[in-house]
Structures are given as structure tokens and as C-alpha cells.
Design an enzyme around this catalytic site. Sequence first.
Site, mmCIF file in Angstrom:
data_model
loop_
_atom_site.group_PDB
_atom_site.id
_atom_site.type_symbol
_atom_site.label_atom_id
_atom_site.label_comp_id
_atom_site.label_asym_id
_atom_site.label_seq_id
_atom_site.Cartn_x
_atom_site.Cartn_y
_atom_site.Cartn_z
ATOM 1 N N GLU A 1 -38.281 -12.300 -19.239
ATOM 2 C CA GLU A 1 -38.247 -10.913 -19.698
ATOM 3 C C GLU A 1 -38.386 -10.831 -21.212
ATOM 4 O OE1 GLU A 1 -37.046 -9.795 -15.665
ATOM 5 O OE2 GLU A 1 -36.246 -11.362 -16.966
ATOM 6 N N THR A 2 -39.046 -9.767 -21.640
ATOM 7 C CA THR A 2 -39.027 -9.331 -23.031
ATOM 8 C C THR A 2 -38.374 -7.960 -23.064
ATOM 9 O OG1 THR A 2 -41.020 -10.563 -23.655
ATOM 10 C CG2 THR A 2 -40.410 -8.699 -25.042
#
Length: 274
Positions: free
Chosen positions: A56-57
Site C-alpha cells: 500500500e501507498t
Amino acid sequence: MVKLVAEETVPEIPLYQIDAFTRRAFAGNPAAVCPLDAWLPDETLQAIAAENNLSETAFFVAQGDRYELRWFTPAVEVDLCGHATLAAGFVVLERLAPHLGSVSFHTRSGELVVRRAEGGLLSIDLPARPPAPREVTDALAEALGKRPIAAFAARDLVALYESAEDVRALRPDMARVAALDTFAVGVTARGTGIDADFDFVSRFFAPAKGVPEDPVTGSLHSTLVPLWASRLGRARLRARQVSARGGELDCTLAGDRVLLAGGAVLVIEGRMRF
């Protein structure tokens, strides 16, 4: 002749990479965190997440005394991500506003708060997602490579095994996992053997969302904590996610909320240009 782009026309944004749910670098779950002055187009956010190529970002934008927060895998935007929320909280509390004791994020899953906790840990407050029993199907057993003793479902499908050793030994067929009718698949068991100091262990597979195996998954624990609290008869639990990197979580079921505490370590700080 190659035409050079003028320096001032190249956009830049801050970029932090945080290892979450660990006290040491190169363990836990790495998340990229990008504070923004204003929202970029969704296709740009997705491209940045694909470039980072982490599970995830997280992107956030300040709105008064709180922040709007969104999460992207390399392939899709998701509705809840625990470790990247912890990482975003670390960036705010340790880099942007170290005078604060907590930070509130407005998200698709409601208001999420990251607080300073005892022993230098951070705690995140997530909505509980109690699971309901489901049939153990042949498709699930074939995808995971070993038939579980029970199955449950909330957002994710959860397979229950006899022992931590069973969970560690799984070698899922990712194409079959991706074909299951679920967002992702979690697997779990009581802590046994080398994991006996923990109440339960888990792993998490989301190949259809661009994450074959996630190192440590806060959102999965919003389902596992209610499940294990019910099975063990207590609200406070210690958990270990037994991925290759591994991570540890102190868990509390508080009514319809799940509190997860863990460490966070800054490993990269810089700027992204695009």
C-alpha cells in the site's frame, strides 16, 4: 536533439517509507506515505502506488485539524489498510506535528485515530468486522493447498487451521486464490510451537488486488480479533503475522472497535518527482 524539461516544471511530493508493526528496519510491513497539499488525479495516485510497488501507498491531505487519508495497492484503491494508517500516523506524529499525542484521519472506513502508546508504540483504532461462518469449499482448499477446519467471512474470507505450523507451511496457488469470490483470503490458527507466545497467527493473500502475500495486515485483524476474542473468551490478545518479514500486534477488542498497537520504523525519506 533531446529537449530537457525545465527544472521548475517537474512536480515533486514528499515520500516516506515506513516499516510498520515492527521495532526494527526490514521487518514488518513497508508502506509508502505521501503527504499532499491537495488531491492529485486518481490515475496519478494509482501510478505512484504502482511505482512504489509496495502493498500500500497512503496519501493524505490536511483538512483543518484532521487529515483525509486514502490507500492504494499497486493495482487498486482499498477501503481500509491498517499498516499504512499506522505509517501515516507515524509521519504526522514524528515528522510533521511531533507536539501532538494523536492524529485523526477521515477515510472511507470512517474516522481512524492513531495515538502514541506505551513503550514507544503507536496504536490505531479500526472498525471491528466480525466474521460469519462459511462453508469450507473444495475451491478454497485447493487454492490454499490444505483443507482448513473451518471458514469465516467478513470483507475477507478467513480459513482456520489446527496449528501455527499448518499456517506457516501453506504454499497457496495464487491463481486459484485470485479466482475466489472474495476481496482476499486470510489464514489463521492458535499460536503453537515457535509461535506459542502468541494467541494466534495469520497470513494474508490478495493476489487479485496486486498483493500476493501481505507481510502484516491491520485490516485483516479487524476480523481476526473479534473471531479470536470470541473463541478464547478475552478481549486482549497478542498476534503474529508469520509472513517472510513477519510482524507483531498487541490487539484489543473494544466493543465495535479493534485497537492495534505496534512499532514503526522510518527507512526512507525523500521526494518523488514525476
